[in-house]
Design an enzyme around this catalytic site. Structure first.
Site, PDB file in Angstrom:
ATOM      1  CE  LYS A  90      -3.305   2.020   3.226  1.00  0.00           C
ATOM      2  NZ  LYS A  90      -2.590   3.265   3.178  1.00  0.00           N
TER       3      LYS A  90
ATOM      4  CE  LYS B 284       4.802   1.042  -2.398  1.00  0.00           C
ATOM      5  NZ  LYS B 284       3.960   1.715  -1.389  1.00  0.00           N
TER       6      LYS B 284
ATOM      7  CE  LYS C 143       4.653   8.105  -2.240  1.00  0.00           C
ATOM      8  NZ  LYS C 143       5.010   7.703  -0.869  1.00  0.00           N
TER       9      LYS C 143
ATOM     10  CG  ASP D 255      -2.616   1.888  -2.498  1.00  0.00           C
ATOM     11  OD1 ASP D 255      -3.246   2.011  -1.469  1.00  0.00           O
ATOM     12  OD2 ASP D 255      -1.383   2.125  -2.591  1.00  0.00           O
TER      13      ASP D 255
END
Ligand code: ADP
Ligand code: MG
Length: 713
Positions: free
Chosen positions: A18, A23, A49, A136
């Protein structure tokens, strides 16, 4: 013996979880750890990101692959600009992605991967390629690294928060869809949030899905300290507990390379099991959960909504259709119109070329699907509107809807900029589960919104309702004659042979008559009735008997003589045709297969009049059921099951001289003479035309060589 079977020498791993779960932190720590143990690593950040590699690069954010692509410099990109080496020797790549809310980040990952390959990135140069992927799992693009050619082994990062476990389960679902039978899950990485019961929830999840927890990284303030210094915890605090735990992952990865670690199959929880997990209840797994895979069979109408909408729009004269979508969609839509036209010509030799001949496409490409394609629609509309084209329909295919192009605002702008120009807004986009019927409905709703409410109905005027089953030319003349003898004039055919102006004025008609039962579904009726039109329950008649009794109902002193004259003239023509057909059709054995949503009584009537024998009949669809409406044909055996095996079995047994109509899955009905059922004929003429058509079919050579079994071998 090696357990891990590699198809290349590089091990590719993916770290999934998620957003915000840790991560990138995990990835950087294990990349650093592997690199310092002499393993050559390439880390690819796949989160828009683009902060995956920051703590390997002293807190600096590196340029992304998609950024460089978007700049579209004329110079080809150089690999050394995209791959940055960290001081600890890890090669770093960031895929990047669009701004949140625009375009498709998933598609961006695919493009970035292709671009890296094009620039000459060789995965074989590394021992391990590590993908840091947002989990996600929202779309297929994010699942790209799950595909076989990318990740050999997948690690799931989760905390004990339910949403994190939920995401981990979704990732396992994604793996089921991509990997066939080979186990590919390396293990669960528990990255603690520091909540109560955290260990317990993840342990129960791990047991239920059958994937072990390979390490437990505690929540630790050292992470914040390391982050501030732009390095990983493992680098800054090599003896800390997190560093020790990351070491366990590295051991597992080394084991994947030398064959001492095992991978686990994807066996996700279903919604009910997840719910039990959350509530702390025991999870009893259904032993049959993996017993059978369901294959989806397409059924009638489950075609592309946009394609059906394009076809409906094509029937409006003078309309320019703008397909906002990839070129292939544009091709598909233009092609279906041509195919339909050619099909109509076959059955209707004196067809007028009435359909809209102008379909244009915005030709969206890869770049548009990542960064948004509205600018292409804008420039297309500008081109059309400024050149004086004032009747336009914008039809969107899936891509604009998926990536969120703001088509509505764009159309609104052009409506304001070019007052008086009609721009229909048909949004079949993103409607992946939509059906052809949805597409047709959208077009009808858009057209109905144009209807002028102030137009006063006239008793002597009617509309015909027909989507595409009817064509101009012969059928239009037949209808004009039929209604003419009743003293009625046809205003227009909604919506298959009309202009936008006729649509606007369609309320002039006092009644609408449908050609096909499909046009009378409650949903369709509601569309017409919403603009104040009256719709008759009675269909326009087909064949001698129905037409004669239909006309009886409309007989009044004022039109009786005209109706009588019409009936006499037309039945006379019919009788002559019966006599002409007898020498050809007498004793011929015919099987009827109706695909129509109308009964086939009139077909059987005419064929029997000419002496043919109906050996059997089936009504296939779209509304299967009894092929005959009346009990005039109780002697004809009806094939109840409409699957091709049953129908072809019956035909094989009875060996007819002609199969009239198409058979589902039966192709050309190999070895038998086969002709399409005429679809759009109306009135008494329908029977006359049918006999001529069937006689011609019977007279044609027995079987063309390509239709016979020998010919097809
Ligand atoms: P993701 O890549 O999954 O979006 P990040 O790796 O960027 O998540 O982590 C999000 C934030 O959580 C970062 O600020 C990171 O330093 C912090 N973090 C991750 N794991 C831990 C941990 N075990 N203890 C404390 N902070 C952590
Ligand atoms: Mg991240």
């Amino acid at each position: 013996m090696k357990m891990y079977k590699k198809w290349h020498n590089t091990l590719q791993i993916a770290i999934y979880g998620k957003g915000g779960i840790g991560k990138s932190t995990t990835s950087s720590n294990i990349s650093y750890g592997m690199s310092s143990r002499g393993i050559k690593v390439l880390q690819i950040g796949c989160d828009p990101k683009h902060d995956s590699t920051r703590s390997l690069l002293k807190g600096v954010t590196q340029p992304t692959v998609l950024e460089a692509l978007d700049i579209k410099s004329s110079e080809p990109q150089k690999l050394e600009d995209l791959v940055v080496e960290s001081s600890c020797g890890v090669s770093c790549v960031e895929c990047g992605g669009p701004e949140p809310g625009i375009g498709c980040a998933g598609r961006g990952i695919i493009t970035a991967m292709n671009e890296l390959k094009r620039c000459g990135l060789k995965k074989e140069d590394y021992d391990v390629v590590l993908y840091d992927v947002l989990g996600d799992v929202v779309c297929g693009g994010f699942a790209v690294p799950l595909r076989k050619e990318y990740a050999d082994v997948v690690y799931l990062v989760t905390s004990g928060e339910f949403m994190a476990v939920y995401a981990a389960n979704n990732i396992i679902r994604g793996i089921t869809n991509h990997s066939g039978d080979r186990p590919r899950i390396g293990g669960i990485i528990l990255n603690c949030r520091g909540m109560e019961d955290e260990d317990d929830l993840v342990r129960r999840f791990s047991e239920a899905v059958g994937v072990p927890i390979i390490c437990r990284v505690p929540r630790d303030p050292l992470f914040a300290v390391a982050e501030k210094n732009g390095v990983s915890v493992s680098e800054m605090f090599p003896d800390s507990e997190p560093a020790v735990q990351y070491g366990k992952i590295i051991e597992n990865i080394k084991g994947q390379i030398d064959g001492s670690s095992v991978c686990y199959p994807a066996d996700p929880l279903n919604d009910e099991e997840l719910d039990r997990l959350l509530k702390g209840k025991e999870i009893v797994r259904d032993p049959c959960r993996n017993c059978g895979k369901i294959r989806i069979k397409p059924s009638d109408g489950e075609a592309c909504a946009a394609r059906a909408a394009a076809m409906s729009l094509s029937a409006i004269k003078g309309l320019t259709i703008v397909i906002h979508g990839p070129r292939a969609c544009g091709y598909n839509m233009a092609n279906i119109r041509d195919v339909h036209f050619l099909g109509d010509v076959k059955e209707n030799p004196d067809l007028d070329r009435t359909f809209s001949d102008s379909i244009v496409c915005t030709d969206m490409d890869d770049n548009d699907s990542i960064f948004g394609g509205i600018h292409k629609l804008e420039s297309m509309l500008e081109r059309l509107c400024s050149s004086g084209i004032d009747e336009i329909a914008v039809l969107t295919s899936c891509i604009p809807g998926i990536i969120g192009d703001d088509v509505g605002t764009c159309i609104e702008t052009f409506r304001k900029r070019y007052p008086g120009t009609v721009i229909l807004d048909i949004r079949a986009d993103g409607n992946l589960s939509g059906t052809a019927f949805d597409g047709i409905r959208m077009v009808r709703n858009a057209l109905v919104s144009l209807v002028d409410r102030d137009v006063v109905p006239d008793d002597g005027i009617v509309n015909i309702i027909s989507n595409t089953g009817l064509n101009a030319g012969r059928d239009r003349r037949r209808l004009t004659e039929l209604f003419g003898c009743m003293g009625k004039r046809i205003n227009t055919i909604l919506f298959s042979d009309c202009t936008l102006d006729q649509v606007r004025n369609c309320r002039r008609a006092s009644m609408c008559y449908a050609i096909s039962r499909r046009d009378l579904t409650p949903a369709n009726r509601a569309i017409f009735e919403s603009c104040g039109l009256k719709v008759s329950d009675i269909l326009v008649p087909q064949g001698v008997k129905d037409t004669v009794s239909w006309l009886e109902r409309f007989k009044e002193p004022s039109n009786a003589s005209d109706i009588d004259r019409y009936v006499e003239e037309k039945t006379d023509e019919y009788r002559k045709m019966v006599e002409r057909s007898k020498p050809v059709l007498e004793g011929k054995r015919i099987f009827l297969a109706g695909w129509l949503d109308r009964p086939m009584d009139w077909v059987a009537d005419a064929l029997k009049d000419a002496g043919a024998v109906i050996v059997g009949a089936v009504s296939m669809g779209p509304i299967p059921g009894r092929p005959f409406h009346t009990d005039r044909h109780t002697d004809v055996p009806v094939v109840e099951k409409t699957d091709s095996t049953s129908v072809l079995g019956f035909i094989g047994e009875h060996r007819p001289d002609l199969v009239l109509g198409g058979i589902r899955g039966g192709g050309m009905c190999l070895g038998f003479k086969n002709g399409a059922m005429p679809s759009s004929s109306v009135s008494i003429d329908a029977s006359t035309d049918l006999l001529e058509y069937v006689s011609n079919l019977i007279r044609a050579p027995v079987c063309s060589s390509w239709m016979s079994e020998r010919g097809s071998q």
